[in-house]
Scaffold this active site. Sequence first.
Site, short mmCIF file in Angstrom:
data_model
loop_
_atom_site.label_atom_id
_atom_site.label_comp_id
_atom_site.label_asym_id
_atom_site.label_seq_id
_atom_site.Cartn_x
_atom_site.Cartn_y
_atom_site.Cartn_z
N HIS A 23 -2.15 17.28 -24.81
CA HIS A 23 -2.07 15.85 -24.54
C HIS A 23 -3.33 15.06 -24.90
O HIS A 23 -3.26 13.86 -25.10
CB HIS A 23 -1.72 15.62 -23.06
CG HIS A 23 -0.26 15.78 -22.79
ND1 HIS A 23 0.42 16.94 -23.04
CD2 HIS A 23 0.66 14.90 -22.29
CE1 HIS A 23 1.69 16.79 -22.70
NE2 HIS A 23 1.86 15.56 -22.25
N GLU A 77 -5.26 16.66 -9.61
CA GLU A 77 -5.89 17.06 -10.87
C GLU A 77 -7.41 17.27 -10.75
O GLU A 77 -8.20 16.80 -11.56
CB GLU A 77 -5.60 16.02 -11.97
CG GLU A 77 -5.73 16.59 -13.37
CD GLU A 77 -5.16 15.67 -14.44
OE1 GLU A 77 -5.72 15.66 -15.53
OE2 GLU A 77 -4.18 14.97 -14.17
N LYS A 136 2.46 11.51 -10.35
CA LYS A 136 1.59 10.62 -11.12
C LYS A 136 2.33 9.32 -11.40
O LYS A 136 3.48 9.33 -11.83
CB LYS A 136 1.18 11.25 -12.45
CG LYS A 136 -0.02 12.15 -12.38
CD LYS A 136 -0.47 12.52 -13.78
CE LYS A 136 -1.69 13.40 -13.76
NZ LYS A 136 -2.14 13.74 -15.12
N ASN A 171 -2.13 19.31 -19.09
CA ASN A 171 -2.51 18.42 -20.19
C ASN A 171 -2.54 19.14 -21.53
O ASN A 171 -3.03 18.57 -22.53
CB ASN A 171 -3.89 17.81 -19.91
CG ASN A 171 -3.86 16.82 -18.77
OD1 ASN A 171 -2.94 16.02 -18.65
ND2 ASN A 171 -4.86 16.88 -17.90
N HIS A 201 -2.38 11.75 -26.81
CA HIS A 201 -2.69 10.40 -26.35
C HIS A 201 -3.49 9.63 -27.39
O HIS A 201 -3.32 8.42 -27.56
CB HIS A 201 -3.44 10.46 -25.03
CG HIS A 201 -2.59 10.87 -23.87
ND1 HIS A 201 -3.11 11.27 -22.66
CD2 HIS A 201 -1.23 10.96 -23.74
CE1 HIS A 201 -2.11 11.59 -21.83
NE2 HIS A 201 -0.97 11.40 -22.47
N GLU A 228 7.91 18.56 -24.30
CA GLU A 228 7.32 18.83 -22.99
C GLU A 228 7.82 20.17 -22.44
O GLU A 228 7.10 20.87 -21.73
CB GLU A 228 7.63 17.70 -22.01
CG GLU A 228 6.93 16.38 -22.33
CD GLU A 228 5.44 16.40 -22.03
OE1 GLU A 228 4.91 17.45 -21.62
OE2 GLU A 228 4.81 15.34 -22.22
N HIS A 266 6.07 9.66 -27.57
CA HIS A 266 5.20 10.56 -26.81
C HIS A 266 5.48 12.02 -27.12
O HIS A 266 4.55 12.81 -27.37
CB HIS A 266 5.36 10.30 -25.31
CG HIS A 266 4.52 11.21 -24.47
ND1 HIS A 266 3.14 11.16 -24.46
CD2 HIS A 266 4.86 12.23 -23.63
CE1 HIS A 266 2.67 12.09 -23.63
NE2 HIS A 266 3.69 12.75 -23.12
N LYS A 283 5.91 23.29 -13.25
CA LYS A 283 5.08 22.12 -12.93
C LYS A 283 4.90 21.97 -11.42
O LYS A 283 3.78 21.68 -10.96
CB LYS A 283 5.69 20.85 -13.52
CG LYS A 283 4.80 19.63 -13.29
CD LYS A 283 5.16 18.46 -14.15
CE LYS A 283 4.13 17.34 -13.97
NZ LYS A 283 4.43 16.16 -14.80
N ARG A 315 -4.46 21.75 -12.08
CA ARG A 315 -3.47 20.84 -12.65
C ARG A 315 -3.83 20.40 -14.07
O ARG A 315 -2.98 19.95 -14.83
CB ARG A 315 -3.29 19.62 -11.74
CG ARG A 315 -2.18 18.68 -12.24
CD ARG A 315 -1.77 17.66 -11.20
NE ARG A 315 -0.77 16.75 -11.75
CZ ARG A 315 0.04 16.00 -11.03
NH1 ARG A 315 -0.02 16.04 -9.71
NH2 ARG A 315 0.93 15.20 -11.59
N ARG A 345 0.81 -1.22 0.00
CA ARG A 345 0.00 0.00 0.00
C ARG A 345 0.84 1.27 0.00
O ARG A 345 0.44 2.31 0.51
CB ARG A 345 -0.98 -0.01 1.18
CG ARG A 345 -2.02 -1.10 1.04
CD ARG A 345 -3.05 -1.07 2.12
NE ARG A 345 -4.02 -2.12 1.89
CZ ARG A 345 -4.77 -2.66 2.83
NH1 ARG A 345 -4.63 -2.25 4.08
NH2 ARG A 345 -5.64 -3.59 2.55
#
Length: 241
Positions: free
Chosen positions: A135, A124, A30, A132, A139, A72, A150, A114, A128, A8
């Site tokens: 993106h 998010e 993330k 994206n 994606h 990026e 990417h 960031k 946040r 966990r």
Amino acid sequence: YAAATYLRGIDYIQIPTTLLAQADSSIGGKTGVDFDGFKNMVGTFSQPKFVICDVALLHTLPEREFRAGLAEVVKTAILGDKELFEMLEQTSFEELRKNDELLSEIILRSVKVKASVVAEDEREGGRRRILNLGHTVAHAIEKCSSKLNHGEAVAVGLNLIAMAATKRGVITSQDCERIEQLLLRAGFTLEPPCELRELLKAVKKDKKSEGDKIHIVFPTTIGNCIVEPMPLEEFKAMIKS
């Protein structure tokens, strides 16, 4: 993702070895894995204890991989650092690869943008989402085609969304042109590798969509963005036009 879920959650550190990771993905907590061809569909949030970014590790990167990370950096400059964008406009791809001092400055500025956004919205739920930028389309490109990595997909996504923002009247044509020219100077091909109808079909399954709506990030100036929720069909029509 393994560290975030084993027992966990256990402590971990990150030592990113690519420009893409140093400037972007190692920051923010993330964690995720792709599922059924879609990006990061299985994942959670887990902050590392610390991150070490050493530009010496980038010296052996292939040119294509280095360029992928630069996409990026451009994204970050568009959404939150006008001076960083201007620095990139004044620097050639070749100079950036060999100038460690300049590269360190560019990575530091990217990390600061960031980190400041993540500090406001770790999971998010609001601000946040601006990270994206480009993106949603990127994606979808990665889902529909294996031709682009990417960063290359992000470059195409940035250009398409900048053009859409121009049509929508939220950014000037001059700033849109600056974005396109910077991406071209960095060596990106901005033509989508597959048909738009395929991309838009994949957008529907993006993890950022909510029912028949999706949150789209539009640049408003160099250095600032807004997030607009809109019906998926409206987004499709806007990209097609």
